[in-house]
Design a protein around this motif. Structure first.
Motif, short mmCIF file in Angstrom:
data_model
loop_
_atom_site.label_atom_id
_atom_site.label_comp_id
_atom_site.label_asym_id
_atom_site.label_seq_id
_atom_site.Cartn_x
_atom_site.Cartn_y
_atom_site.Cartn_z
N UNK A 87 30.98 69.55 13.36
CA UNK A 87 32.28 70.19 13.45
C UNK A 87 32.83 70.17 14.84
N UNK A 88 32.05 69.71 15.80
CA UNK A 88 32.49 69.71 17.20
C UNK A 88 32.07 68.39 17.86
N UNK A 89 32.59 67.32 17.35
CA UNK A 89 32.19 66.01 17.86
C UNK A 89 32.94 65.61 19.11
N UNK A 90 32.26 64.86 19.96
CA UNK A 90 32.87 64.29 21.15
C UNK A 90 32.49 62.81 21.21
N UNK A 91 33.18 62.07 22.06
CA UNK A 91 32.86 60.66 22.24
C UNK A 91 31.43 60.49 22.72
N UNK A 92 31.01 61.40 23.61
CA UNK A 92 29.66 61.31 24.18
C UNK A 92 28.58 61.47 23.10
N UNK A 93 28.76 62.48 22.22
CA UNK A 93 27.76 62.68 21.17
C UNK A 93 27.80 61.55 20.15
N UNK A 94 28.98 61.00 19.90
CA UNK A 94 29.09 59.87 18.98
C UNK A 94 28.32 58.66 19.52
N UNK A 95 28.48 58.39 20.82
CA UNK A 95 27.78 57.26 21.44
C UNK A 95 26.27 57.48 21.37
N UNK A 96 25.83 58.71 21.68
CA UNK A 96 24.40 59.01 21.61
C UNK A 96 23.86 58.79 20.20
N UNK A 97 24.63 59.25 19.20
CA UNK A 97 24.20 59.11 17.82
C UNK A 97 24.04 57.64 17.44
N UNK A 98 25.00 56.82 17.84
CA UNK A 98 24.92 55.39 17.51
C UNK A 98 23.75 54.71 18.23
N UNK A 99 23.49 55.14 19.46
CA UNK A 99 22.40 54.53 20.24
C UNK A 99 21.03 54.76 19.61
N UNK A 100 20.87 55.93 18.99
CA UNK A 100 19.56 56.22 18.40
C UNK A 100 19.43 55.73 16.96
#
Length: 391
Positions: A87-100
């Motif tokens: 519910x509180x997404x950011x570009x940074x967390x999205x990038x981290x999620x894709x990286x893992x």
């Protein structure tokens, strides 16, 4: 109608129980088999115990959060498809999620029309991952097979050339009619030709035998076989070799075991392994045999007092010509005996394993199903005492 394959298994993780139940209800209406978990710890426990197609997880949770859960899940199954929601997404967390390894990122609140296409993309990606794994396994198997084929052809060519060169050399000397020591030389050269011819015929026969076994066309007559009787027959064949090499051959044990096997092929295995043990033993060494019953199998252990095998030799011990050139004198084998023995044992739902210590010796253990075990129930190959592929 959902385009998903029925019964896809998905772990849904959310610490908000109302949202978790709503998600599971929606997914079950679209042919998913859902497992609901209210914490990362609970999900990790289920992922450790079972296999799933997808993981749909909330990002922010107490304890193990969504990112840590995805990392752990992909450690268990690199092909699992992971989708993260927050519910509180950011570009940074999205990038981290894709990286893992997350395949998609969904912002709460969302509707089924947003969730289902994301999951469908994840399923398709999982299928690609699985196909890639299969293709890579097939590629590695093909490379291994090609490598073994090249080694086999190289070994065969070397052995055939060596035998033929020996025969031609002695034949040419005989044809010249020049014998410094007269009749004794002529007889010695003729005998050498006979010996080389026998070894060449033995090599050709074993190549044909191995090809027949590996193609699955080797005829096997499976039935009850008294191990002690076959062992005595094998001893009678190898005893002259042991005497010639001054190897003490311990008396065959009386086990009373009845195996479910092909009697002729069992004798072939025992002769091959006993001969190998005798040839590999040091002069005036000893070869011993022991038998036991274990887990529905009769086990025969053949121990020599040789120089032992290195890790590199152990890795190729059951490949054709895996030990070619390691023997000495006239009793050097064709390099195929162990490969044939191992494949015959596997064809009879058994196997052979080897333990060895440098400067001490080696022990080959044969395991074949017992007749009484086979009569009561089929032997489960997965419960075999050794693994079936020793290549």
């Amino acid at each position: 109608m959902s385009r998903f394959v029925p019964s896809l298994r998905i772990v849904v993780v959310d610490d908000q129980l109302t949202h978790l139940k709503a998600l599971c209800d929606i997914l079950e209406q679209h042919d998913f088999e859902t497992t609901a978990c209210s914490s990362g710890e609970a999900a990790l426990s289920r992922l450790r115990e079972d296999s799933f197609d997808l993981l749909l997880t909330d990002l922010a949770m107490p304890g193990i959060d969504g990112l840590a859960l995805i990392e752990a899940a992909r450690a268990f199954d690199p092909c699992i498809a992971c989708v993260i929601m927050t519910g509180a997404g950011t570009v940074d967390t999205a990038v981290k999620a894709m990286k893992i390894g997350a395949l998609d990122y969904i912002i709460k609140p969302f509707k089924a029309a947003t969730l289902l296409p994301a999951l469908e993309r994840a399923v398709e990606f999982r299928q690609l991952r699985l196909q890639n794994v299969k293709l890579e396994a097939a590629r590695q198997e093909e490379a291994r097979a090609n490598q073994e084929k090249s080694a086999f052809l190289s070994g065969t060519s070397h052995e055939l050339r060596a035998r033929l060169n020996s025969m031609l050399g002695f034949a040419q000397t005989l044809a010249s009619g020049q014998f410094p020591n007269g009749e004794s030389d002529r007889q010695r050269f003729a005998q050498s030709i006979v010996q080389s011819g026998k070894r060449l015929l033995s090599l050709v026969n074993e190549i044909l035998d191995l090809a027949q076994i590996e193609s699955g066309k080797a005829p096997l007559v499976i039935g009850p076989v008294a191990l002690d009787a076959v062992l005595r027959e094998a001893y009678a064949i190898v005893t002259p070799l042991a005497q010639a090499r001054q190897i003490a051959l311990a008396p065959p044990p009386e086990s009373g075991l009845e195996l479910c096997a092909d009697q002729r092929r069992l004798k072939q295995i025992l002769v091959n392994l006993l001969s190998n043990a005798i040839v590999c033993s040091r002069e005036r060494g000893e070869v011993s045999v022991s038998c036991e019953r274990q887990d529905g199998y009769g086990r025969v252990a053949i121990t020599d007092s040789g120089k032992g095998l290195s890790p590199a030799q152990l890795a190729t011990i059951f490949q054709p010509f895996g030990l070619a050139g390691d023997g000495d004198g006239d009793e050097e084998g064709t390099g195929l005996a162990l490969a044939i023995a191992q494949r015959l044992a596997a064809a009879m739902r058994g196997n052979i394993e080897v333990e060895s210590q440098l400067d001490v010796g080696s022990t080959f253990r044969i395991a074949l199903p017992l007749q009484d075990a086979m009569a009561s129930k089929p032997v489960n190959p997965d419960a075999m005492p050794f693994s079936v592929d020793s290549k």
